[in-house]
Design a protein around this motif. Sequence first.
Motif, PDB file in Angstrom:
ATOM      1  N   GLY B  54       0.904  -1.155  -0.068  1.00  0.00           N
ATOM      2  CA  GLY B  54      -0.098  -0.046   0.143  1.00  0.00           C
ATOM      3  C   GLY B  54       1.048   1.215   0.071  1.00  0.00           C
ATOM      4  O   GLY B  54       2.135   1.150   0.254  1.00  0.00           O
ATOM      5  N   SER B  55       0.122   2.294  -0.336  1.00  0.00           N
ATOM      6  CA  SER B  55       0.890   3.520  -0.456  1.00  0.00           C
ATOM      7  C   SER B  55       1.436   4.260   1.061  1.00  0.00           C
ATOM      8  O   SER B  55       0.400   4.069   1.773  1.00  0.00           O
ATOM      9  CB  SER B  55       0.102   4.721  -0.964  1.00  0.00           C
ATOM     10  OG  SER B  55       0.461   5.771  -1.005  1.00  0.00           O
ATOM     11  N   LEU B  56       2.499   4.563   1.026  1.00  0.00           N
ATOM     12  CA  LEU B  56       2.869   5.296   2.324  1.00  0.00           C
ATOM     13  C   LEU B  56       2.383   6.755   2.431  1.00  0.00           C
ATOM     14  O   LEU B  56       2.644   7.415   3.460  1.00  0.00           O
ATOM     15  CB  LEU B  56       4.236   5.385   2.394  1.00  0.00           C
ATOM     16  CG  LEU B  56       5.348   3.990   2.418  1.00  0.00           C
ATOM     17  CD1 LEU B  56       6.680   4.110   2.278  1.00  0.00           C
ATOM     18  CD2 LEU B  56       4.798   3.221   3.715  1.00  0.00           C
ATOM     19  N   ASN B  57       2.201   7.050   1.284  1.00  0.00           N
ATOM     20  CA  ASN B  57       1.419   8.615   1.003  1.00  0.00           C
ATOM     21  C   ASN B  57      -0.034   8.795   1.349  1.00  0.00           C
ATOM     22  O   ASN B  57      -0.539  10.007   1.291  1.00  0.00           O
ATOM     23  CB  ASN B  57       1.962   9.251  -0.200  1.00  0.00           C
ATOM     24  CG  ASN B  57       3.525   9.361   0.057  1.00  0.00           C
ATOM     25  OD1 ASN B  57       4.246   9.939   0.918  1.00  0.00           O
ATOM     26  ND2 ASN B  57       4.203   8.547  -0.943  1.00  0.00           N
ATOM     27  N   ASP B  58      -0.676   7.786   1.439  1.00  0.00           N
ATOM     28  CA  ASP B  58      -2.266   8.049   1.141  1.00  0.00           C
ATOM     29  C   ASP B  58      -2.697   7.825   2.925  1.00  0.00           C
ATOM     30  O   ASP B  58      -2.397   6.786   3.583  1.00  0.00           O
ATOM     31  CB  ASP B  58      -2.823   6.645   0.636  1.00  0.00           C
ATOM     32  CG  ASP B  58      -4.213   6.524   0.580  1.00  0.00           C
ATOM     33  OD1 ASP B  58      -4.798   7.451   0.340  1.00  0.00           O
ATOM     34  OD2 ASP B  58      -4.756   5.712   1.206  1.00  0.00           O
ATOM     35  N   TYR B  59      -3.409   8.830   3.336  1.00  0.00           N
ATOM     36  CA  TYR B  59      -3.765   8.792   4.806  1.00  0.00           C
ATOM     37  C   TYR B  59      -4.481   7.338   5.140  1.00  0.00           C
ATOM     38  O   TYR B  59      -4.114   7.043   6.184  1.00  0.00           O
ATOM     39  CB  TYR B  59      -4.701  10.188   4.870  1.00  0.00           C
ATOM     40  CG  TYR B  59      -5.316  10.474   6.017  1.00  0.00           C
ATOM     41  CD1 TYR B  59      -4.605  11.234   7.054  1.00  0.00           C
ATOM     42  CD2 TYR B  59      -6.645   9.540   6.817  1.00  0.00           C
ATOM     43  CE1 TYR B  59      -5.200  11.175   8.294  1.00  0.00           C
ATOM     44  CE2 TYR B  59      -6.738   9.733   8.120  1.00  0.00           C
ATOM     45  CZ  TYR B  59      -6.206  10.435   8.706  1.00  0.00           C
ATOM     46  OH  TYR B  59      -6.601  10.800  10.133  1.00  0.00           O
ATOM     47  N   VAL B  79       6.168   9.916   4.115  1.00  0.00           N
ATOM     48  CA  VAL B  79       5.102   9.221   4.389  1.00  0.00           C
ATOM     49  C   VAL B  79       4.075  10.069   4.731  1.00  0.00           C
ATOM     50  O   VAL B  79       4.372  11.458   4.807  1.00  0.00           O
ATOM     51  CB  VAL B  79       5.412   8.314   5.557  1.00  0.00           C
ATOM     52  CG1 VAL B  79       6.503   7.036   5.351  1.00  0.00           C
ATOM     53  CG2 VAL B  79       5.928   9.212   6.965  1.00  0.00           C
ATOM     54  N   ASN B  80       2.771   9.678   4.779  1.00  0.00           N
ATOM     55  CA  ASN B  80       1.607  10.638   5.095  1.00  0.00           C
ATOM     56  C   ASN B  80       1.501  11.084   6.696  1.00  0.00           C
ATOM     57  O   ASN B  80       1.216  10.165   7.465  1.00  0.00           O
ATOM     58  CB  ASN B  80       0.379   9.900   4.918  1.00  0.00           C
ATOM     59  CG  ASN B  80      -1.034  11.069   5.063  1.00  0.00           C
ATOM     60  OD1 ASN B  80      -1.153  11.565   6.087  1.00  0.00           O
ATOM     61  ND2 ASN B  80      -1.356  11.252   4.075  1.00  0.00           N
TER      62      ASN B  80
END
Lengths: 379, 379
Positions: B54-59, B79-80
């Motif tokens: 999964g994305s590290l930047n997605d809340y 990262v988020n």
Amino acid sequence: MKAFYGDLRLGILGGGQLGRMLIQQAVNYNVTVKILDPDREAPCRKLCDEFIVGSLNDYETVYNFGKKVDLLTIEIEKVNVDALEQLEKEGVLVYPQPRVIRLIQDKGLQKQFFKENDIPTAEFQVISSPEQLKDSTIPFPYIQKLRRDGYDGKGVYKVVDESYLEKAFTEPSLIERWIDFEKEIAVIVARNENGDIETFPMVEMEFNPEANLVEFLISPSTLPFAVQQEAADIAKKIAESLKIVGLLAVEMFLDKQGKILVNELAPRPHNSGHQTIEGNVVSQFEQHLRAIFDQPLGNTDSLSNAIMINVLGEQGYEGPAIYQGIEKVMKCAGVYIHLYGKALTKPFRKMGHVTIVNTDREKAIETARYVQETLKVIS
Amino acid sequence: MKAFYGDLRLGILGGGQLGRMLIQQAVNYNVTVKILDPDREAPCRKLCDEFIVGSLNDYETVYNFGKKVDLLTIEIEKVNVDALEQLEKEGVLVYPQPRVIRLIQDKGLQKQFFKENDIPTAEFQVISSPEQLKDSTIPFPYIQKLRRDGYDGKGVYKVVDESYLEKAFTEPSLIERWIDFEKEIAVIVARNENGDIETFPMVEMEFNPEANLVEFLISPSTLPFAVQQEAADIAKKIAESLKIVGLLAVEMFLDKQGKILVNELAPRPHNSGHQTIEGNVVSQFEQHLRAIFDQPLGNTDSLSNAIMINVLGEQGYEGPAIYQGIEKVMKCAGVYIHLYGKALTKPFRKMGHVTIVNTDREKAIETARYVQETLKVIS
């Protein structure tokens, strides 16, 4: 020469702490690791590419597991050797070789091998029936060992006098003259397919007589150079005679007359080599990988004094493990804790080990005693 | 004090080589590790208790991942942070603290922090538009850096004279006076919740100018003690000011006048600390674990000279990695290979590192040059 990184799938029979430490090293070479172990909670369960739950003694299970890998090794000897022999015939690389595992599985064959190859060992007799035991020519006291499946002090019985015969094992066994030894010593030797051989420096051991387990190990030994040389030569001779590929731990006694007698062999990484992780240029785990992948063997020199302590479950506790005193131990410089990922403790279960490294041998021993008194596995 | 073994579930944002080496160490303390990484082939994929793609930047992704662990750390800053702040509010331990990550994510804020806290750093100006760039008072040549998301030399542009302005970044950036430095140096410092602080010995670096990556690192430094002391004091002062919990890598320049200027911070294990695995009493990875679990910090003394070389993908090769020359390198004593489990190579990709340990500094350097010439990642 085999590729050492990713190309070959390595299978390990057994997923205990030895496999765990082997994987920690194998990670550095991108080795793909599959594990077979009967216990779904085995220490390796989360660290390998594939973890398969199954019996190590079942022909089909071991055979099917072996068909999925290119190179197969062990971290425990109690495995189905018939399956390994079949796999070997079918082109799977099996190191140590099945014939070596078969020999070492049987303490009777092991002893015969020593005799045939002029390896010094305690006087012995192979026993197949209780009657034979009574007629034995070896004087009391002596040690009776089951030929198969003994480990960590299990399957061993001291026959002090005639009255002890009643409780003696009735299974195939061997009896051995009682050695009033001065020291238990060990040498780990490695041999690769190319025939290169390297020994680690000899270590001295202290056993916990109650648990009958190695509890305290000092590396390198400070015994006379001649003794160390002789022990190394014996280990090399055994590795040569067996033409083993992989690691071989040679446990020996030094008797009170200064004579070395070989006790037992283990064809794999061994409890007497854990201190090599921090104490030597290469560790036993890296050396085993190098040997079975036919890579150049590493330099085994000691970097410092290293003392290894087994962390055993305390008597009187059974259940989820608590590592009492761990923070105090972590305050000591040069103290390396290795826990084995076992959720449950029970008396004398090997829960981990600690290595103490110090250029000053006396200080290392002092710290080791502190660690031993301080770190307790309770529940 | 938090339990260090099994009781707490550790989450790591990022599953690259830093996470991989952190896990290799965490294994020794039975730490349960969950990883979040966008790449399903990330180096940690097979080594953790749970690997989530999964994305590290997605809340939402970061928040949901964080809710499943007790303690959250990072191996990459991108990262988020909003999600981390929410998790912190809800009682999840997040180390380093979200506010520290937010500060360090933005090179502009980082520089302001240096200024406000009297941390020596190169003269700079925060730039929000191309017009502002033209009006800057910093003389040519200067360096333009994107405020966000630059790494490993990306997001950095040298403005030699006016003619270079055309190709300058238009995103928010900062510009920095060009430092004609003598050496790049670094100190890794750790701070735990208790406020204990320990620095690793200062290291000297050599960069590959083409790849703009650390390529060759020497530990410990042989620069004058006063310089090393000053660098350590600066690192400690930053850690104190930030009240960071965890590891902080402080990259610095030593200019030709002998002045130290802080370049950049990284709030996590860092490329400039890989040699600590074999070269120091505790490694940066163990120290990070000790810090975030509020355990006693370890002794950071150097054990020997240790040289670290990044193993980068050769130019001109892209595809499944082949490690040419690895067997030759394995013949050298005191040479430790760490491959990162990346199947595919591309030019300058960090595929691994090698640490060379030798009590003789000149011999260590000689071996390092041999390794550099011999080990090539091709495909």
